[in-house]
Design an enzyme around this catalytic site. Structure first.
Site, short mmCIF file in Angstrom:
data_model
loop_
_atom_site.label_atom_id
_atom_site.label_comp_id
_atom_site.label_asym_id
_atom_site.label_seq_id
_atom_site.Cartn_x
_atom_site.Cartn_y
_atom_site.Cartn_z
N GLN A 149 0.80 -1.27 0.06
CA GLN A 149 0.04 0.01 -0.13
C GLN A 149 0.80 1.15 -0.05
OE1 GLN A 149 -3.06 1.08 -0.39
NE2 GLN A 149 -2.68 3.04 -0.23
N PRO A 276 -5.75 -3.09 4.65
CA PRO A 276 -5.95 -2.06 5.61
C PRO A 276 -6.92 -0.94 5.09
CG PRO A 276 -3.80 -1.50 4.43
CD PRO A 276 -3.87 -3.01 4.14
N GLY A 278 -10.34 0.41 2.23
CA GLY A 278 -11.09 -0.20 1.38
C GLY A 278 -10.89 -0.55 0.15
N GLY A 279 -10.22 0.44 -0.75
CA GLY A 279 -9.77 0.05 -2.01
C GLY A 279 -8.56 1.01 -2.43
N MET A 280 -7.87 0.82 -3.29
CA MET A 280 -6.82 1.53 -3.87
C MET A 280 -6.81 1.51 -5.24
SD MET A 280 -4.33 3.53 -3.01
CE MET A 280 -3.45 4.36 -4.42
N GLU A 281 -6.47 2.79 -5.86
CA GLU A 281 -6.73 2.98 -7.24
C GLU A 281 -5.48 2.68 -8.12
OE1 GLU A 281 -6.63 5.23 -4.95
OE2 GLU A 281 -5.87 7.10 -5.85
N HIS A 305 -15.78 4.15 -7.17
CA HIS A 305 -14.81 5.00 -6.58
C HIS A 305 -13.44 4.64 -7.06
CE1 HIS A 305 -13.40 7.93 -3.32
NE2 HIS A 305 -12.02 7.09 -3.59
N GLU A 306 -12.95 3.53 -6.99
CA GLU A 306 -11.78 3.56 -7.61
C GLU A 306 -11.50 3.27 -8.99
OE1 GLU A 306 -9.73 3.61 -5.04
OE2 GLU A 306 -11.04 2.87 -3.40
N HIS A 309 -11.03 7.19 -9.97
CA HIS A 309 -9.92 7.48 -9.79
C HIS A 309 -8.88 7.46 -10.95
CE1 HIS A 309 -9.13 8.97 -5.67
NE2 HIS A 309 -9.61 7.93 -4.97
N GLU A 328 -9.57 12.99 -4.01
CA GLU A 328 -10.85 12.22 -3.46
C GLU A 328 -11.75 13.00 -3.56
OE1 GLU A 328 -10.44 9.39 -2.73
OE2 GLU A 328 -8.03 9.24 -2.56
N ASP A 387 -0.40 11.58 5.87
CA ASP A 387 -1.71 10.81 6.30
C ASP A 387 -2.48 11.62 7.12
OD1 ASP A 387 -1.32 8.91 4.62
OD2 ASP A 387 -0.80 7.40 5.95
N TYR A 395 -12.82 14.21 1.26
CA TYR A 395 -13.62 13.30 0.62
C TYR A 395 -14.98 14.04 0.44
CZ TYR A 395 -10.61 9.18 0.94
OH TYR A 395 -9.44 8.37 0.66
N ARG A 568 -9.30 -3.65 7.76
CA ARG A 568 -9.85 -2.56 7.27
C ARG A 568 -9.87 -1.29 8.36
NH1 ARG A 568 -15.11 -1.26 3.14
NH2 ARG A 568 -14.64 0.69 2.84
N LYS A 570 -10.89 1.82 8.56
CA LYS A 570 -12.10 2.50 8.60
C LYS A 570 -13.27 1.81 9.73
CE LYS A 570 -16.43 2.97 5.98
NZ LYS A 570 -17.31 2.71 4.75
N1 BES Z 1 -6.94 6.65 -2.49
C1 BES Z 1 -7.71 6.21 -1.66
C2 BES Z 1 -6.81 5.55 -0.40
C3 BES Z 1 -5.76 6.12 0.29
C4 BES Z 1 -5.96 7.42 0.27
C5 BES Z 1 -4.91 5.42 0.95
C6 BES Z 1 -4.86 8.19 0.99
C7 BES Z 1 -3.79 6.08 1.63
C8 BES Z 1 -3.81 7.42 1.66
C9 BES Z 1 -8.79 5.20 -2.05
O1 BES Z 1 -9.07 5.50 -3.19
C10 BES Z 1 -10.03 5.45 -1.15
O2 BES Z 1 -10.28 6.50 -1.10
N2 BES Z 1 -10.37 4.53 -0.52
C11 BES Z 1 -11.70 4.46 0.32
C12 BES Z 1 -12.79 4.11 -0.56
C13 BES Z 1 -14.02 4.75 -0.26
C14 BES Z 1 -14.12 6.06 -0.21
C15 BES Z 1 -15.32 4.21 -1.27
C16 BES Z 1 -11.58 3.34 1.51
O3 BES Z 1 -10.65 2.67 1.46
O4 BES Z 1 -12.25 3.35 2.26
ZN ZN Z 2 -10.26 7.46 -3.27
#
Ligand code: BES
Ligand code: ZN
Length: 616
Positions: A149, A276, A278-281, A305-306, A309, A328, A387, A395, A568, A570
């Site tokens: 990541q 860790p 939800g998703g990474m683009e 979402h991804e 991106h 975001e 971070d 967002y 995760r 979140k």
């Molecule tokens: N790019 C982000 C994840 C991220 C941002 C990781 C900054 C590390 C530093 C990814 O696109 C994201 O926003 N993921 C969200 C998805 C949700 C908003 C649908 C997540 O992981 O919860």
């Molecule tokens: Zn995102």
């Protein structure tokens, strides 16, 4: 320190309001000197060693001299550098600085004016980007697994690189892994394991370091259509494929909205549950948590979402982490437009409504923590971890600003504007100021009424939620709110009307339950709706939070099981935070964490260590 990390761009612009826009941007989160000597192309040659939990190999960088300089500086984080060879065959007398908080160690390599490439031989240490899973931590239980990541500034913990979102390069890679395992990257990918465990990758489109990604494990592939498909461990591949079978439709909708998908294939890798986020683009290969596999496609907005991106973020990239909302906020707005086209306005209105609640909570929490300045869209993260900008302000406040512009100027005009914005800045980085100028010149100009109605500076440079923020009223939540009121007034849970509720109605219900509830009421809800046993991670998370608040101990065994396997953040963070509010709870938190910590990604460990006051 040299003029580090400036992104080379030389013009200074003035917009109509005489707002001077200096496009020479300082990125506080790279120690590199990309303004003087900048990387162009990476040839990575690495071996993944599961026994030692290390990546070892070489990074061959082609470089470009923009200004006279006698050294090139790379970012590293706990890497051991074995040697550095220049293109004339000489060994460079490199120097690795002492580590700086958050940023790691600058690697200084003396070069000559004619040096065009160099090779860094290195191995990883305690890499924050890498999570090494034992077989027990995977779905299949037979093979180890590794994933990265890299966002925001963790690529430097597994590759020596110039690690700023404004610095792009192309790459190719040779990755060797134990035989039988598959390796995947944010690049062209195999669909079958290679006999000898040696994989070749290519990314011929320039990307910033935070989009470098690697996953290694027992992974299978199942196509969705010609240009997209799903990767996952064989044990969950069919389930993942069924959940994501509408991906092709999503891409078509996205393209219709904001222009062609420019990255070739679009695949999704569903990871083991320790992932860790939800998703990474990651370009060409989104990484996703398995917690989206609810069985009814109700959480696939994460894929929307991804996917989004690939325009907002990967194509037009925030120049620094202070401009994170450009990645975001735009992506959340775009994601909701995809969701609206797929599932209708009454559906997406629920997401907008929940998102308003998230934004309010983020503003209140930040204010409580004395961080009101971080409720601005344009951040100032100087001297802090990148971070810290990772809040719902970027967002949800970001997305609401775009919604306001849409509602003020009309959807048709705004869509045309966005499409042109992505087109004309493709593969470039974007600062907040440059965006404001562009917006002014291409949409708001000659519309004083719109400018006044939006008052964009209040959104970008002001704190809190501006008074003109749209608040989407979700019709489908009116029914839910009615049922909450009925429950509060004594109607038994089993007598509530909940037919056809989607995940989002349930979330509204669970989030907004009465602040005071007896354990008997919690039990009544659980018996009627079986929340404790739900397989829907979003619902489980809010239910466990309510269980902690109302001391509903019957849910604790399921909550603990959830915390042991789910990585995760979140979901984890609010639960641990809630436990830490009481003495008894904090004891329970510690007991759970001792067992759960080894299952979490190093980044999650760091964050939860802080919540449990095990570190600062
Ligand atoms: N790019 C982000 C994840 C991220 C941002 C990781 C900054 C590390 C530093 C990814 O696109 C994201 O926003 N993921 C969200 C998805 C949700 C908003 C649908 C997540 O992981 O919860
Ligand atoms: Zn995102």
């Amino acid at each position: 320190m040299a003029a580090c990390g400036n992104i080379p761009e030389d013009q200074t612009m003035t917009n109509k309001d005489n707002r001077t826009v200096d496009t020479v941007v300082k990125d506080e989160h790279t120690l590199s000197n990309a303004d003087a000597i900048r990387v162009k192309h990476l040839s990575l040659n690495i071996r993944v060693d599961f026994d030692q939990k290390k990546i070892k190999g070489s990074a061959h960088w082609q470089i470009e001299h923009l200004q006279p300089a006698d050294e090139i500086i790379f970012d590293t984080y706990d890497l051991s550098i074995d040697s550095v060879m220049l293109d004339d065959g000489s060994m460079a007398e490199f120097r690795l600085d002492a580590p700086q908080p958050y940023l790691g160690s600058a690697l200084h390599i003396p070069v000559k004016p004619h040096t065009r490439s160099l090779t860094i031989y290195y191995q990883t240490g305690d890499a924050l980007a890498l999570q090494w899973l034992t077989p027990e931590q995977t779905f299949g239980k037979k093979h180890p697994f590794l994933y990265t990541q890299s966002e925001s500034i963790f690529a430097r913990s597994w590759i020596p690189c110039q690690d700023g979102p404004g610095i792009r390069y192309t790459y190719d890679a040779i990755v060797s892994v134990p035989k039988g395992l598959m390796a995947l990257m944010s690049a062209t990918n195999p669909q079958r394991p290679a006999a000898e465990g040696i994989y070749h990758f290519n990314m011929e489109i320039p990307v910033p370091a935070y989009l470098m990604a690697l996953a290694v494990g027992d992974i299978g592939f199942k196509a969705v259509d010609k240009r997209s498909g799903v990767y996952a461990e064989p044990a969950i591949l069919d389930k993942a494929h069924a959940e994501l079978e509408d991906m092709g439709k999503m891409i078509a909708i996205a393209e219709k909205l904001y222009g062609p998908y420019r990255w070739g294939r679009y695949d999704v890798l569903v990871l083991p549950s320790g992932f860790p986020i939800g998703g990474m683009e990651n370009p060409r290969l989104t990484f996703a948590t398995p917690t989206i596999l609810a069985g009814d496609k109700s959480l696939v907005n994460l894929i929307a979402h991804e996917l989004a991106h690939n325009w907002s973020g990967n194509l037009v990239t925030n120049a620094t982490w202070d401009d994170f909302w450009l990645n975001e906020g735009f992506t959340v707005y775009f994601e909701r437009r995809i969701t609206e086209a797929m599932y209708g306005k009454d559906y997406v209105d629920m997401l907008w409504n929940l998102s308003y609640q998230d934004m309010e909570k983020a503003v209140n929490d930040l204010k409580k923590d004395g961080l009101e300045q971080d409720t601005r869209l344009k951040l100032n993260l100087e001297g802090r971890s990148a971070d810290e900008g990772l809040t719902d302000i970027a967002y949800e406040k970001g997305a609401h600003l775009l919604l306001l512009i849409e509602q003020t100027c009309g959807r048709e005009k705004f869509d045309a504007f966005l499409r042109q914005y992505f087109d004309s800045h493709a593969f470039q980085s974007m600062t907040t100021e440059k965006f404001l100028t562009y917006l002014d010149e291409n949409l708001l100009k000659d519309h004083e009424d719109w400018k006044k109605a939006i008052d964009i500076d209040a959104w970008v440079y002001g704190t809190g939620i501006p008074a003109n923020c749209p608040h989407t009223d979700a019709l489908r939540f009116q029914r839910v709110n009615g049922q909450i009121a009925a429950f509060e007034n004594g109607t038994k849970a089993a007598a509530l009307t909940t037919t056809d509720w989607s995940t989002y109605e349930w979330l509204q219900f669970l989030r907004n339950l009465p602040a005071q509830m007896s354990r008997a009421q919690m039990k009544d809800l659980d018996q009627a709706f079986h929340f404790t046993q739900t397989q829907n991670s979003e619902i489980a998370d809010v239910w466990f939070l309510q269980s902690l608040r109302h001391n509903y101990t019957e849910a604790y065994p399921a909550m603990k099981a959830f915390l042991y396997v789910t990585g995760r953040q979140k979901f984890l963070e609010p639960l641990y935070e809630e436990m830490m509010n009481t003495l008894e709870g904090s004891k329970m938190a510690m007991e759970i964490y001792v067992k759960a910590r080894p299952n979490y990604h190093p980044l999650a460990q760091k964050n939860i260590d802080k919540i449990l006051k095990l570190s600062k």
